[in-house]
Motif scaffolding. Structure first.
Motif, mmCIF file in Angstrom:
data_model
loop_
_atom_site.group_PDB
_atom_site.id
_atom_site.type_symbol
_atom_site.label_atom_id
_atom_site.label_comp_id
_atom_site.label_asym_id
_atom_site.label_seq_id
_atom_site.Cartn_x
_atom_site.Cartn_y
_atom_site.Cartn_z
ATOM 1 N N LYS A 146 39.018 20.172 -39.775
ATOM 2 C CA LYS A 146 40.014 21.300 -40.115
ATOM 3 C C LYS A 146 40.376 21.049 -41.739
ATOM 4 C CE LYS A 146 43.364 22.862 -37.507
ATOM 5 N NZ LYS A 146 44.645 22.698 -36.667
ATOM 6 N N VAL A 147 40.429 22.223 -42.299
ATOM 7 C CA VAL A 147 40.411 22.365 -43.721
ATOM 8 C C VAL A 147 41.270 23.491 -44.308
ATOM 9 C CG1 VAL A 147 38.103 21.160 -44.283
ATOM 10 C CG2 VAL A 147 38.191 23.693 -44.147
ATOM 11 N N ARG A 148 41.770 23.456 -45.341
ATOM 12 C CA ARG A 148 42.510 24.632 -46.077
ATOM 13 C C ARG A 148 41.730 25.278 -47.140
ATOM 14 N NH1 ARG A 148 46.997 22.584 -47.265
ATOM 15 N NH2 ARG A 148 48.367 23.233 -45.402
ATOM 16 N N LEU A 149 41.270 26.573 -47.288
ATOM 17 C CA LEU A 149 40.376 27.112 -48.321
ATOM 18 C C LEU A 149 41.423 27.232 -49.708
ATOM 19 C CD1 LEU A 149 38.201 29.320 -46.276
ATOM 20 C CD2 LEU A 149 37.746 26.791 -46.890
ATOM 21 N N GLU A 150 40.859 27.472 -50.714
ATOM 22 C CA GLU A 150 41.472 27.826 -51.769
ATOM 23 C C GLU A 150 42.427 28.993 -51.679
ATOM 24 O OE1 GLU A 150 38.726 27.726 -55.127
ATOM 25 O OE2 GLU A 150 39.105 25.547 -55.314
ATOM 26 N N ASP A 151 41.794 30.019 -50.725
ATOM 27 C CA ASP A 151 42.744 31.057 -50.744
ATOM 28 C C ASP A 151 43.713 31.191 -49.645
ATOM 29 O OD1 ASP A 151 41.109 31.070 -48.183
ATOM 30 O OD2 ASP A 151 40.048 33.043 -48.445
ATOM 31 N N GLY A 152 43.941 29.965 -48.761
ATOM 32 C CA GLY A 152 45.198 29.600 -48.154
ATOM 33 C C GLY A 152 44.761 29.714 -46.633
ATOM 34 N N GLN A 153 43.617 29.930 -46.242
ATOM 35 C CA GLN A 153 42.873 30.477 -44.740
ATOM 36 C C GLN A 153 42.754 28.759 -44.318
ATOM 37 O OE1 GLN A 153 41.138 34.021 -43.557
ATOM 38 N NE2 GLN A 153 40.021 33.383 -45.600
ATOM 39 N N VAL A 154 42.971 28.676 -43.176
ATOM 40 C CA VAL A 154 42.749 27.298 -42.289
ATOM 41 C C VAL A 154 41.918 27.553 -41.166
ATOM 42 C CG1 VAL A 154 43.891 25.475 -40.924
ATOM 43 C CG2 VAL A 154 45.105 26.346 -43.095
ATOM 44 N N GLY A 155 41.079 26.571 -41.178
ATOM 45 C CA GLY A 155 39.936 26.509 -40.013
ATOM 46 C C GLY A 155 39.073 25.428 -39.987
ATOM 47 N N ARG A 156 38.217 25.415 -38.963
ATOM 48 C CA ARG A 156 37.443 24.222 -38.829
ATOM 49 C C ARG A 156 36.157 24.321 -39.303
ATOM 50 N NH1 ARG A 156 39.869 20.342 -36.169
ATOM 51 N NH2 ARG A 156 41.794 20.914 -34.819
ATOM 52 N N VAL A 157 35.535 23.449 -40.118
ATOM 53 C CA VAL A 157 34.277 23.543 -40.556
ATOM 54 C C VAL A 157 33.166 23.426 -39.819
ATOM 55 C CG1 VAL A 157 32.606 22.489 -42.454
ATOM 56 C CG2 VAL A 157 34.934 22.411 -42.762
ATOM 57 N N GLN A 158 32.240 24.774 -39.918
ATOM 58 C CA GLN A 158 31.173 24.878 -39.034
ATOM 59 C C GLN A 158 29.717 24.584 -39.796
ATOM 60 O OE1 GLN A 158 31.710 25.877 -35.383
ATOM 61 N NE2 GLN A 158 33.582 25.086 -36.422
ATOM 62 N N ALA A 159 29.760 24.621 -41.072
ATOM 63 C CA ALA A 159 28.408 24.690 -41.991
ATOM 64 C C ALA A 159 28.927 24.302 -43.329
ATOM 65 C CB ALA A 159 27.635 25.753 -42.016
ATOM 66 N N ILE A 160 28.292 23.582 -43.965
ATOM 67 C CA ILE A 160 28.631 23.051 -45.313
ATOM 68 C C ILE A 160 27.418 23.843 -46.148
ATOM 69 C CG2 ILE A 160 28.701 21.326 -47.042
ATOM 70 C CD1 ILE A 160 29.707 19.338 -44.835
ATOM 71 N N ARG A 161 27.699 24.488 -47.027
ATOM 72 C CA ARG A 161 26.871 25.478 -47.782
ATOM 73 C C ARG A 161 26.284 24.861 -49.039
ATOM 74 N NH1 ARG A 161 25.316 29.610 -44.843
ATOM 75 N NH2 ARG A 161 24.548 30.113 -46.542
ATOM 76 N N SER A 162 27.178 24.094 -49.574
ATOM 77 C CA SER A 162 26.634 23.311 -50.863
ATOM 78 C C SER A 162 25.790 22.017 -50.910
ATOM 79 C CB SER A 162 27.749 23.106 -52.112
ATOM 80 O OG SER A 162 28.865 22.420 -51.187
#
Length: 66
Positions: A50-66
């Protein structure tokens, strides 16, 4: 190539990730963003870290893009 979003050691602030928001868990719709904070304390989680994105949304990581 996408790393495993179920392991905390793979997720770092500043990474570009796809997450599933709580409201989208039924549909599996993904939201892309940059990790600001890691909210899961355990080393792994079966549904994704579970992470918080820079825009404030919270969710669970499904894929790492970088």
């Amino acid at each position: 190539m996408t790393a495993d979003g179920k392991l905390r050691s793979n997720v770092r602030p500043g990474m570009d990730v796809d997450i599933v928001l709580k409201k989208d868990q039924r549909t599996g719709a993904l939201t892309r963003g940059i990790v600001k904070d890691i909210l899961t304390n355990s080393p792994s989680h079966p549904h994704g870290i579970k992470v918080r994105l820079e825009d404030g949304q919270v969710g669970r990581v499904q894929a790492i893009r970088s």
